[in-house]
Design a protein around this motif. Sequence first.
Motif, PDB file in Angstrom:
ATOM      1  N   PHE A 100       7.433  15.862   1.152  1.00 11.43           N
ATOM      2  CA  PHE A 100       6.805  15.240   2.320  1.00 11.43           C
ATOM      3  C   PHE A 100       5.462  14.617   1.944  1.00 11.43           C
ATOM      4  CE2 PHE A 100       4.211  15.251   6.179  1.00 11.43           C
ATOM      5  CZ  PHE A 100       5.043  14.592   7.058  1.00 11.43           C
ATOM      6  N   LYS A 101       4.685  15.327   1.141  1.00 12.33           N
ATOM      7  CA  LYS A 101       3.384  14.791   0.715  1.00 12.33           C
ATOM      8  C   LYS A 101       3.546  13.520  -0.108  1.00 12.33           C
ATOM      9  CE  LYS A 101       0.979  19.210   0.695  1.00 12.33           C
ATOM     10  NZ  LYS A 101       0.426  20.284  -0.154  1.00 12.33           N
ATOM     11  N   GLY A 107      -1.496  10.403   4.044  1.00 12.71           N
ATOM     12  CA  GLY A 107      -1.934  11.782   4.252  1.00 12.71           C
ATOM     13  C   GLY A 107      -2.224  12.150   5.696  1.00 12.71           C
ATOM     14  N   LYS A 108      -1.639  11.432   6.654  1.00 16.34           N
ATOM     15  CA  LYS A 108      -1.900  11.685   8.076  1.00 16.34           C
ATOM     16  C   LYS A 108      -0.920  12.669   8.713  1.00 16.34           C
ATOM     17  CE  LYS A 108      -4.330   7.401   9.036  1.00 16.34           C
ATOM     18  NZ  LYS A 108      -4.355   6.160   9.811  1.00 16.34           N
ATOM     19  N   GLY A 109      -0.045  13.246   7.898  1.00 17.37           N
ATOM     20  CA  GLY A 109       0.872  14.249   8.435  1.00 17.37           C
ATOM     21  C   GLY A 109       2.110  13.675   9.091  1.00 17.37           C
ATOM     22  N   GLN A 110       2.392  12.402   8.816  1.00 14.05           N
ATOM     23  CA  GLN A 110       3.608  11.790   9.341  1.00 14.05           C
ATOM     24  C   GLN A 110       4.107  10.732   8.371  1.00 14.05           C
ATOM     25  OE1 GLN A 110       2.502  10.147  13.104  1.00 14.05           O
ATOM     26  NE2 GLN A 110       1.227   8.558  12.222  1.00 14.05           N
ATOM     27  N   ASP A 115       6.027   3.837   5.199  1.00 14.37           N
ATOM     28  CA  ASP A 115       5.939   4.808   4.095  1.00 14.37           C
ATOM     29  C   ASP A 115       7.279   4.904   3.365  1.00 14.37           C
ATOM     30  OD1 ASP A 115       3.295   5.493   4.789  1.00 14.37           O
ATOM     31  OD2 ASP A 115       3.950   7.164   6.049  1.00 14.37           O
ATOM     32  N   LEU A 116       8.359   5.045   4.132  1.00 15.18           N
ATOM     33  CA  LEU A 116       9.687   5.163   3.545  1.00 15.18           C
ATOM     34  C   LEU A 116      10.059   3.901   2.767  1.00 15.18           C
ATOM     35  CD1 LEU A 116      11.529   6.817   6.562  1.00 15.18           C
ATOM     36  CD2 LEU A 116      10.998   7.908   4.372  1.00 15.18           C
ATOM     37  N   LEU A 117       9.690   2.765   3.317  1.00 13.56           N
ATOM     38  CA  LEU A 117       9.983   1.498   2.652  1.00 13.56           C
ATOM     39  C   LEU A 117       9.238   1.385   1.322  1.00 13.56           C
ATOM     40  CD1 LEU A 117      11.653  -1.053   3.088  1.00 13.56           C
ATOM     41  CD2 LEU A 117       9.670  -2.065   4.243  1.00 13.56           C
ATOM     42  N   GLU A 118       7.991   1.832   1.294  1.00  7.98           N
ATOM     43  CA  GLU A 118       7.214   1.785   0.049  1.00  7.98           C
ATOM     44  C   GLU A 118       7.823   2.702  -1.019  1.00  7.98           C
ATOM     45  OE1 GLU A 118       2.914   1.871   0.048  1.00  7.98           O
ATOM     46  OE2 GLU A 118       2.902   1.130   2.114  1.00  7.98           O
ATOM     47  N   VAL A 119       8.246   3.881  -0.614  1.00  5.06           N
ATOM     48  CA  VAL A 119       8.870   4.796  -1.577  1.00  5.06           C
ATOM     49  C   VAL A 119      10.188   4.204  -2.071  1.00  5.06           C
ATOM     50  CG1 VAL A 119       9.933   7.069  -1.878  1.00  5.06           C
ATOM     51  CG2 VAL A 119       7.747   6.872  -0.685  1.00  5.06           C
ATOM     52  N   LEU A 120      10.978   3.660  -1.160  1.00  6.10           N
ATOM     53  CA  LEU A 120      12.242   3.042  -1.556  1.00  6.10           C
ATOM     54  C   LEU A 120      11.989   1.860  -2.497  1.00  6.10           C
ATOM     55  CD1 LEU A 120      15.293   3.174  -1.240  1.00  6.10           C
ATOM     56  CD2 LEU A 120      15.087   1.739   0.800  1.00  6.10           C
ATOM     57  N   ARG A 121      10.938   1.121  -2.254  1.00  2.42           N
ATOM     58  CA  ARG A 121      10.564   0.005  -3.133  1.00  2.42           C
ATOM     59  C   ARG A 121      10.242   0.531  -4.534  1.00  2.42           C
ATOM     60  NH1 ARG A 121       6.368  -1.984  -0.229  1.00  2.42           N
ATOM     61  NH2 ARG A 121       7.807  -3.007   1.175  1.00  2.42           N
ATOM     62  N   ASP A 122       9.497   1.633  -4.595  1.00  6.92           N
ATOM     63  CA  ASP A 122       9.172   2.240  -5.890  1.00  6.92           C
ATOM     64  C   ASP A 122      10.429   2.694  -6.620  1.00  6.92           C
ATOM     65  OD1 ASP A 122       6.473   1.868  -5.407  1.00  6.92           O
ATOM     66  OD2 ASP A 122       6.090   3.963  -4.866  1.00  6.92           O
ATOM     67  N   LEU A 123      11.360   3.249  -5.873  1.00  2.79           N
ATOM     68  CA  LEU A 123      12.576   3.793  -6.477  1.00  2.79           C
ATOM     69  C   LEU A 123      13.566   2.720  -6.917  1.00  2.79           C
ATOM     70  CD1 LEU A 123      13.208   6.820  -4.098  1.00  2.79           C
ATOM     71  CD2 LEU A 123      12.437   6.921  -6.465  1.00  2.79           C
ATOM     72  N   THR A 124      13.630   1.623  -6.188  1.00  2.00           N
ATOM     73  CA  THR A 124      14.643   0.611  -6.482  1.00  2.00           C
ATOM     74  C   THR A 124      14.120  -0.562  -7.292  1.00  2.00           C
ATOM     75  OG1 THR A 124      14.240  -0.539  -4.382  1.00  2.00           O
ATOM     76  CG2 THR A 124      15.970   1.174  -4.412  1.00  2.00           C
ATOM     77  N   GLY A 125      12.820  -0.790  -7.277  1.00  2.00           N
ATOM     78  CA  GLY A 125      12.265  -1.921  -8.030  1.00  2.00           C
ATOM     79  C   GLY A 125      12.939  -3.222  -7.669  1.00  2.00           C
ATOM     80  N   SER A 126      13.336  -3.976  -8.666  1.00  2.00           N
ATOM     81  CA  SER A 126      13.947  -5.286  -8.426  1.00  2.00           C
ATOM     82  C   SER A 126      15.458  -5.204  -8.220  1.00  2.00           C
ATOM     83  CB  SER A 126      13.634  -6.221  -9.600  1.00  2.00           C
ATOM     84  OG  SER A 126      14.184  -5.691 -10.787  1.00  2.00           O
ATOM     85  N   PHE A 127      16.009  -3.997  -8.189  1.00  2.00           N
ATOM     86  CA  PHE A 127      17.454  -3.846  -8.020  1.00  2.00           C
ATOM     87  C   PHE A 127      17.917  -4.106  -6.597  1.00  2.00           C
ATOM     88  CE2 PHE A 127      16.594  -1.169 -11.768  1.00  2.00           C
ATOM     89  CZ  PHE A 127      17.398  -1.837 -12.675  1.00  2.00           C
ATOM     90  N   MET A 128      16.970  -4.087  -5.655  1.00  2.00           N
ATOM     91  CA  MET A 128      17.306  -4.370  -4.255  1.00  2.00           C
ATOM     92  C   MET A 128      16.290  -5.361  -3.710  1.00  2.00           C
ATOM     93  SD  MET A 128      18.099  -0.639  -2.541  1.00  2.00           S
ATOM     94  CE  MET A 128      18.842  -1.173  -1.025  1.00  2.00           C
ATOM     95  N   SER A 129      16.767  -6.221  -2.819  1.00  2.00           N
ATOM     96  CA  SER A 129      15.841  -7.135  -2.148  1.00  2.00           C
ATOM     97  C   SER A 129      15.143  -6.373  -1.022  1.00  2.00           C
ATOM     98  CB  SER A 129      16.599  -8.329  -1.575  1.00  2.00           C
ATOM     99  OG  SER A 129      17.401  -7.917  -0.480  1.00  2.00           O
TER     100      SER A 129
END
Length: 175
Positions: A100-101, A107-110, A115-129
């Motif tokens: 979660f952290k 760091g606002k507790g939600q 946020d989810l989009l940024e993490v997904l962007r980090d995980l997928t890189g250029s493999f997904m638009s």
Amino acid sequence: MGNASSTLTQYDIEEVQEHCNYLFSQQEIVALYERFCQLDRNAKGFISADEFLSIPEFSLNPLSQRLLKMVDGLNFKDFVAFLSAFSAKASLQHKIELIFKVYDIDGKGQVTFKDLLEVLRDLTGSFMSEEQREHVLVWVLEEAGYTRNSSILLDDFVKVLSSPGLKMEVEVPVD
């Protein structure tokens, strides 16, 4: 324990064990201390972001930049506390709180759609638009009963991730 080049006393080991809810044995704490001292190249008593990036498994992780925000400047006690979430003995709740952290970027507790989009962007890189990422994320959120405008709190995160089979462990090599 303030100086990384000093040795651990029995009191230090017990103090770290207590701080980490006894998730590591005394042998594991000694092994972690040796590793901490190797990483703390300047013997400052804490590990910098650059020193963390010297760990190949860490630097290759697509979420390493997020994790760096959590670990930069950790002293030994906090270093072990951070690693305790990866212990086989750590509770699922403890593991989910760490995840979660990572997702709670500000760091606002939600966790928000952004946020989810940024993490997904980090995980997928250029493999997904960006469009594909948003489509996948909207679908996943709807499947879990949320919308793109929802904020996910820790309790919600625990409900979603509490499925059996979540594995997030690391073994501490002990000589």
